[in-house]
Design an enzyme around this catalytic site. Structure first.
Site, mmCIF file in Angstrom:
data_model
loop_
_atom_site.group_PDB
_atom_site.id
_atom_site.type_symbol
_atom_site.label_atom_id
_atom_site.label_comp_id
_atom_site.label_asym_id
_atom_site.label_seq_id
_atom_site.Cartn_x
_atom_site.Cartn_y
_atom_site.Cartn_z
ATOM 1 N N LYS A 20 0.837 -1.201 0.000
ATOM 2 C CA LYS A 20 0.000 0.000 0.000
ATOM 3 C C LYS A 20 0.872 1.251 0.000
ATOM 4 O O LYS A 20 2.028 1.203 0.404
ATOM 5 C CB LYS A 20 -0.892 0.007 1.254
ATOM 6 C CG LYS A 20 -1.824 -1.182 1.334
ATOM 7 C CD LYS A 20 -2.944 -1.034 0.339
ATOM 8 C CE LYS A 20 -3.805 -2.294 0.303
ATOM 9 N NZ LYS A 20 -4.804 -2.251 -0.740
ATOM 10 N N ASN A 28 12.813 1.233 2.152
ATOM 11 C CA ASN A 28 12.151 0.200 1.350
ATOM 12 C C ASN A 28 13.218 -0.619 0.641
ATOM 13 O O ASN A 28 14.332 -0.142 0.426
ATOM 14 C CB ASN A 28 11.222 0.845 0.311
ATOM 15 C CG ASN A 28 10.428 -0.187 -0.472
ATOM 16 O OD1 ASN A 28 9.948 -1.190 0.101
ATOM 17 N ND2 ASN A 28 10.291 0.013 -1.765
ATOM 18 N N ASP A 44 9.629 4.793 -5.806
ATOM 19 C CA ASP A 44 10.921 4.112 -5.972
ATOM 20 C C ASP A 44 12.040 5.096 -6.294
ATOM 21 O O ASP A 44 13.108 4.702 -6.744
ATOM 22 C CB ASP A 44 10.825 3.061 -7.095
ATOM 23 C CG ASP A 44 9.935 1.901 -6.702
ATOM 24 O OD1 ASP A 44 9.768 1.668 -5.501
ATOM 25 O OD2 ASP A 44 9.398 1.228 -7.602
ATOM 26 N N HIS A 95 13.732 -2.829 -2.965
ATOM 27 C CA HIS A 95 13.120 -3.088 -4.266
ATOM 28 C C HIS A 95 13.988 -4.117 -4.997
ATOM 29 O O HIS A 95 15.205 -4.012 -4.986
ATOM 30 C CB HIS A 95 13.031 -1.781 -5.065
ATOM 31 C CG HIS A 95 12.305 -1.948 -6.358
ATOM 32 N ND1 HIS A 95 10.930 -1.956 -6.427
ATOM 33 C CD2 HIS A 95 12.764 -2.153 -7.620
ATOM 34 C CE1 HIS A 95 10.566 -2.152 -7.693
ATOM 35 N NE2 HIS A 95 11.657 -2.267 -8.429
HETATM 36 C C1 GRF Z 1 10.553 -8.470 -1.957
HETATM 37 O O1 GRF Z 1 10.867 -8.940 -3.227
HETATM 38 C C2 GRF Z 1 10.844 -6.999 -1.873
HETATM 39 O O2 GRF Z 1 11.895 -6.602 -2.691
HETATM 40 C C3 GRF Z 1 9.569 -6.377 -2.351
HETATM 41 O O3 GRF Z 1 8.549 -7.229 -1.893
HETATM 42 C C4 GRF Z 1 9.057 -8.535 -1.681
HETATM 43 C C5 GRF Z 1 8.746 -8.890 -0.267
HETATM 44 O O4 GRF Z 1 9.023 -10.231 0.020
HETATM 45 N N1 GRF Z 1 9.473 -5.012 -1.893
HETATM 46 P P1 GRF Z 1 8.857 -10.723 1.528
HETATM 47 O O5 GRF Z 1 7.433 -10.451 1.947
HETATM 48 O O6 GRF Z 1 9.844 -9.972 2.351
HETATM 49 O O7 GRF Z 1 9.147 -12.180 1.502
#
Ligand code: GRF
Length: 195
Positions: A86, A102, A145, A104
């Protein structure tokens, strides 16, 4: 933490706090999805779990306020987005300016932005014929991002890689990159901009 899904990145960070690699104590998970495995993981680790979403708070600005209040009540220094699906509201962005991280699953600024999440990122990487990909930990601002990059790590893309294989290998990379970045912040080796 804010998480929506599996929570494997959150788990890697909780583990790193528990074994002393990160000098910090995780205390709260805010989760929009009551059935997310992340919620079970957090409870098992002794974190408080608050389910806050469009059902508990139909008005988006009320939800934003509720998330801010929960973070303030737990005296949170650093907000870790870990698969949170979200958007973060304006109020939380401003109260925790330069204190929201965050991760990515690409080498930003490549393969970021609208629609670039989950398997789509890795499909796009393969379709573009990239020879390497990776993961990025960055600060979150109002332009998702695009916040300042804190650390990146890369892996090679092999000719026989499928999007699923790449996703799996990138996730393994994330599980070391994210705790390492947070450890450096906690130890003062990475300086965050002033709030
Ligand atoms: C990961 O690939 C992260 O890069 C992205 O969402 C995914 C989360 O995976 N933001 P998890 O829930 O930590 O296993």
């Amino acid at each position: 933490f804010l998480a929506s899904k599996n929570g494997s990145n959150m788990q890697a960070i909780i583990d790193a706090c528990a074994d002393g690699r990160i000098p910090a104590s995780p205390s709260l998970l805010i989760c929009n999805n009551p059935t997310a495995f992340a919620a079970a993981r957090a409870r098992a680790a002794g974190l408080t779990v608050e389910i806050l979403n469009g059902k508990t708070h139909p008005n988006p600005s009320d939800l934003d306020l509720a998330i801010e209040e929960a973070l303030l009540a737990h005296q949170i220094d650093l907000v870790i987005l870990a698969g949170y699906m979200k958007r973060i509201g304006k109020r939380v962005l401003s109260s925790f300016s330069n204190r929201i991280l965050n991760i990515h699953p690409s080498l930003l600024p490549k393969f970021g932005g609208r629609g670039m999440y989950g398997i789509r990122v890795h499909q796009a990487v393969i379709q573009s014929g990239e020879s390497e990909t990776g993961a990025t930990v960055h600060l979150v601002n109002e332009r998702y991002d695009e916040g300042p990059i804190l650390q990146q790590r890369s892996i090679n893309v092999d000719s026989e890689d499928t999007p699923e294989a790449l996703q799996q290998r990138t996730l393994v990379l994330e599980h070391s990159l994210y705790p390492d970045t947070i450890a450096k912040i906690a130890k003062g080796e990475i300086d965050l901009p002033d709030p």
